[in-house]
Design a protein around this motif. Structure first.
Motif, mmCIF file in Angstrom:
data_model
loop_
_atom_site.group_PDB
_atom_site.id
_atom_site.type_symbol
_atom_site.label_atom_id
_atom_site.label_comp_id
_atom_site.label_asym_id
_atom_site.label_seq_id
_atom_site.Cartn_x
_atom_site.Cartn_y
_atom_site.Cartn_z
ATOM 1 N N SER A 183 0.805 -1.220 0.000
ATOM 2 C CA SER A 183 0.000 0.000 0.000
ATOM 3 C C SER A 183 0.839 1.271 0.000
ATOM 4 O O SER A 183 0.300 2.370 -0.149
ATOM 5 C CB SER A 183 -0.924 0.009 1.226
ATOM 6 N N ASP A 184 2.163 1.121 0.181
ATOM 7 C CA ASP A 184 3.020 2.312 0.281
ATOM 8 C C ASP A 184 4.326 2.090 -0.481
ATOM 9 O O ASP A 184 5.316 1.624 0.081
ATOM 10 C CB ASP A 184 3.314 2.618 1.747
ATOM 11 N N SER A 186 6.532 4.052 -1.279
ATOM 12 C CA SER A 186 7.646 4.907 -0.852
ATOM 13 C C SER A 186 8.555 4.211 0.152
ATOM 14 O O SER A 186 9.611 4.739 0.515
ATOM 15 C CB SER A 186 7.114 6.212 -0.245
#
Length: 413
Positions: A183-184, A186
């Motif tokens: 979900s991320d 980064s």
């Protein structure tokens, strides 16, 4: 953009979804490393590095006060050290069954490796790392220094004690980590500690493989194995380095080798990441005294001695756990975690409720240190470690003193 200093390779990358050039920050890929004098020539009349040709200024009389200095003073301390230390790297590669020195990076302790890999991979204020509390505190410190955000995904805090494997207490929650990184995007780095500090628990190879092969995560997994030699044969994940380009294993000479003072840390990874770290490090990060001591510690006879001491400490660890169990009536709870390192973690319990008690635990910790000169570590504020103290396995005499003074303090508090 190719990695400077690394020869092109036609070998397929595993896992296929990993591309190191997309993980390394573009400014680091474009970096032309500082080329120091010793990169070119190391023998002859050396007039190229602006060193002091007359040598160091420590007087011979210093040996009268500090006789242990003699072997150090005999080194060429006026000369910059070898920037590569290939012999040390070759010995480490052999010890850890890796193909060669191009799989080994040396740092000023593991802390330099942590900081350096964070700087080369994670863009400040934009990208993140993931850690798994309770864990080693320097991951968060380095992240804050580098202005990097932290995502926390706790270890299994409720698993059965001693169950081990993928479901025991302090095991890695693989599905939770997968959900978070998917979900991320980064998140560039995942830091795992095995055996954990302060948990003393190993990460299973199956859990690590599952994360390494998880296609949505494009970054690098760092496994910190500072205590790995205390965990038994085949515990290390270094064996997976040959198969996974997205794995970096950190080790150190501080623990099992007993060389905490020399500050020599190790990163084990495939050549592309090793080359990036080498391009970015300070030119002479490993001093000559550190290198000489490290090289001596990696000789066959010294490694044999290390393993004998590790075996002794592992045996003492078992004895210490039994002794602590005998203090149960005074409020020492059962040891938590995997007990696979050179320390144990036990909760100090409230005498009435028999629940972990941070107030009593901290009082015991301070009383031992300030009144009885026995220093352990209060860890009660770590996730899943309520009321806990961490106790390093000492010599037999030190362990006996600990138990005597601990019993006295527990009786009084």
């Amino acid at each position: 953009m190719p990695i400077l200093g690394l020869a092109p390779s036609s070998e397929p990358i595993k896992p296929a979804h990993f591309d190191i050039e997309k993980v390394i920050r573009p400014n680091i890929l474009a970096l032309h490393p500082y080329r120091c004098a010793r990169d070119d020539y190391q023998e002859g009349i050396l007039l190229d590095a602006n060193e002091n040709a007359l040598g160091h200024s420590i007087p011979p009389t210093a040996n009268d006060i500090h006789p242990e200095l003699q072997s150090t003073l005999d080194l060429n301390l006026n000369r910059y050290p070898d920037p590569s230390h290939d012999e040390i790297k070759s010995r480490i590669a052999s010890l850890r069954s890796l193909p060669g020195k191009d799989h080994v990076f040396l740092g000023v302790g593991s802390d330099e490796v942590i900081d350096l890999i964070m700087r080369v991979c994670v863009s400040p204020a934009r990208e993140k790392i993931l850690i798994t509390p309770p864990t080693y505190g320097m991951y968060a410190v380095c992240a804050q220094v580098n202005d990097v955000d932290i995502v926390r995904c706790n270890l299994n805090l409720s698993g059965a004690e001693g169950e081990g494997g993928a479901n025991g207490r302090f095991s890695v929650q693989v599905d939770d980590i997968k959900e978070v990184v998917a979900s991320d995007p980064s998140i560039k780095l995942i830091f795992l500690c095995s055996p954990g500090n302060p948990t003393g628990t190993l990460i299973s190879h199956a859990s690590l493989r599952s994360l390494l092969e998880y296609e949505p995560f494009k970054g690098i997994i760092i496994v910190d194995e500072a205590y790995i030699d205390f965990a038994g044969a085949d515990a290390s994940t270094a064996s997976l380095v040959k198969d996974y380009a997205n794995l970096c294993v950190m080790q150190t000479l501080s623990k099992s080798f007993g060389l905490a003072a020399i500050r020599l840390g190790v990163a084990l990874a495939q050549p592309p990441l090793i080359q990036v770290l080498t391009n970015t490090k300070a030119p002479y990060n490993i001093s000559t005294p550190t290198a000489q001591l490290g090289l001596a510690a990696l000789a066959d006879e010294a490694i044999s001695g290390m393993r004998q001491k590790v075996a002794t400490l592992v045996s003492s660890r078992g004895n210490l756990l039994q002794s602590l169990k005998a203090l149960s009536p005074l409020g020492v709870g059962a040891a938590i975690g995997g007990n696979d390192a050179n320390f144990v973690v036990v909760p100090i319990l409230n005498r009435d409720t028999r629940e972990p008690d941070n107030v009593r635990s901290e009082r015991v910790y301070k009383a031992l240190a300030e009144e009885n000169k026995v220093v352990i570590r209060f860890r009660g504020k770590e996730a899943g470690c309520a009321g806990c103290v961490r106790i390093t396995v000492g010599t037999d005499e030190e362990n006996e003193t600990l138990m005597r003074e601990l019993e006295k303090v527990l009786t009084e508090i």
